[in-house]
Design an enzyme around this catalytic site. Structure first.
Site, PDB file in Angstrom:
ATOM      1  N   ILE A 274       0.885  -1.209   0.064  1.00 28.46           N
ATOM      2  CA  ILE A 274       0.129  -0.014   0.047  1.00 28.46           C
ATOM      3  C   ILE A 274       1.123   1.231   0.112  1.00 28.46           C
ATOM      4  CG2 ILE A 274      -2.052  -0.988   1.331  1.00 28.46           C
ATOM      5  CD1 ILE A 274      -1.125   0.129   3.689  1.00 28.46           C
ATOM      6  N   ASP A 275       0.444   2.403  -0.352  1.00 31.30           N
ATOM      7  CA  ASP A 275       1.121   3.408  -0.545  1.00 31.30           C
ATOM      8  C   ASP A 275       1.833   3.978   1.007  1.00 31.30           C
ATOM      9  OD1 ASP A 275       0.483   3.692  -3.179  1.00 31.30           O
ATOM     10  OD2 ASP A 275      -0.964   5.177  -2.791  1.00 31.30           O
TER      11      ASP A 275
END
Length: 483
Positions: A274-275
């Site tokens: 995930i970012d």
């Protein structure tokens, strides 16, 4: 000679041939070269004024108070350190943690004399040995047996050097590449030990200024552990951190710090991403075998991910469909219209409720950036079922719907620009008609250049729940930062 075996990304994106020092600019890419072959000793690190200054940094306490609460790092003030057999200080501390990243700097070298990689880099780039040792520990140094092919932008001198070091008569004398094609010998691998021997002709790529994640030292990592099983660990990833590390920094990552927090001897493995600016549930495998198992579940679409997004405007309930440009460059561009070869992006908005805009003190705590959104009385908390998993998908799709994620310095300014000047986004709802593809391509490049700032720490996005095997395994994150 022994080399690392972990395969990494291809060397040349915009790289320039190794017979030069190239100093990258943070926005404009590479700038003017400085001849390397006979002038390496005169090059200087922009990071350090001199070696004594570096020593002062290493052996003084980090004044900003960043500390890993889950691992016993050696006191950087102490003068009693373990020394390896080759006389170099063994890695028992982290580099001083900056409040912000230094401008990117990547150096490309061709080894002119066989010897330990640490010694060669230290002399070639005039960097303190301890600093180079840290870079190797960070995973910021790579090698290839043979210098890679230069890009189209290479100079005549660079091409000449490449041809010299890859001449068949030269390569035939190198026993290390016998049985390999030139292409195979040009594959890059990460250097893992400071005492690794590199032979003459070896290519080295050194990320002198790795991307840093100082937030790693502020986190109580044990408190972020949601679950521990024999096969995996569920982590509530904090914003401002990388799940498994970056190309130039595998030390300051969630996988590394969670491993230490739990006291595991075997490192945790990354199963999905995930970012950096996103918080929430991630699955870290305890073995390569389970890592492969979980990857299989993702491929078979057995893994379900729910997100909470704090949008700046209301988002319609239902399925949103866009197509994403298949180029690995941020910000990601999406179009509502089908474009051949572009990736399908779909998400389902399950709920969208009006909430108060986060208080200023909360925004300050999480370094939420004021991106200039005109209406800040209310925000809209959306529950989203991610149907396809593309990089920046939720952020790009919501921005395309004029409802960017709060604090998203990469996508919100672009959404505002399109609102103020409809048609400025070459792929937006009000996109202009271009007379030819070249004009359209130039407009896209200009749009990307204008909107590409990475958020400082957090944005209004959380991976709130992850489940697989029809809900047999289901885990939820803590309340998001904005509540």
């Amino acid at each position: 000679m022994t080399f690392a075996t972990a395969s990494l990304t291809p060397i040349f994106t915009n790289c320039l041939i190794a017979s030069r020092i190239w100093t990258p600019n943070w926005r404009n890419g590479f700038v003017s070269p400085v001849t390397l072959l006979h002038t390496l000793a005169s090059s200087r690190s922009r990071l350090l004024k001199n070696k004594n200054h570096y020593q002062d940094l290493v052996f003084s306490s980090c004044s900003r108070g960043f500390r890993c609460q889950s691992t016993a790092l050696s006191d950087v003030n102490s003068t009693s350190h373990t020394v390896s057999s080759n006389g170099h200080l063994m890695y028992g501390r982290l580099l001083p943690c900056p409040l912000q990243n230094s401008p990117p700097r990547v150096e490309h070298l061709v080894v002119t004399k066989e010897g330990p990689v640490l010694d060669y880099i230290s002399k070639a780039l005039d960097l303190p040995p301890l600093y180079v040792e840290d870079l190797i520990q960070f995973g910021a140094v790579y090698y290839a047996l043979v210098c890679p092919k230069p890009p189209p932008t290479a100079t005549a001198e660079q091409i000449k050097v490449y041809e010299e070091v890859t001449d068949p008569s030269v390569l035939r004398k190198r026993t290390s590449i016998k049985g390999k094609t030139v292409r195979e010998a040009q594959k890059t691998f990460r250097i893992t030990r400071a005492d690794e021997i590199v032979e003459t002709g070896t290519y080295l790529r050194v990320h002198v200024h790795p991307k840093r994640f100082p937030r790693c030292y502020e986190i109580d990592w044990k408190s972020r552990i949601i679950a521990v099983t024999d096969d995996y660990v569920i982590l509530d990833k904090p914003a401002g951190t990388s799940v498994g590390g970056t190309t130039d920094n595998i030390e300051e990552s969630c996988a590394t710090f969670a491993t230490r927090a739990l006291g595991f001897s075997a490192p945790l493995q990354t199963t999905h991403q995930i970012d950096n600016c996103t918080e929430g549930c991630v699955v870290l495998a305890r073995s390569k075998e389970y890592c492969s198992v979980f990857h299989g579940k993702i491929r078979e679409k057995k893994v379900k991910k729910l997100y909470l997004a704090l949008a700046a405007a209301p988002v319609p309930i239902g399925i949103l469909t866009h197509y994403m440009r298949p180029i690995n460059m941020a910000p990601r561009l999406v179009s509502e219209d089908f474009v051949k070869g572009w990736y399908l992006c779909q998400l389902e908005v399950l709920e969208c409720k009006k909430v108060a805009w986060p208080r200023s003190e909360i925004e300050s705590t999480y370094n939420i950036e004021d991106c200039g959104w005109p209406l800040k009385d209310f925000a809209y908390e959306c529950q989203i079922n991610l149907l396809t998993g593309r990089t920046h998908q939720i952020r790009a799709q919501l921005a395309a719907c004029s409802a960017p994620v709060v604090g998203d310095a990469m996508y919100m300014p672009a959404a505002i620009a399109e609102m103020v000047s409809p048609g400025s986004n070459p792929l937006g709802k009000n996109k202009k008609k271009y007379t030819n593809e070249n004009d359209k391509s130039l407009a896209i490049d200009e749009w990307i250049a204008q909107h590409g700032k990475e958020p400082s720490v957090a944005i209004g996005l959380q991976a709130c729940q992850i489940s697989w095997d029809d809900g047999e395994h289901c885990y939820e994150a803590r309340s998001p930062w904005w509540r």
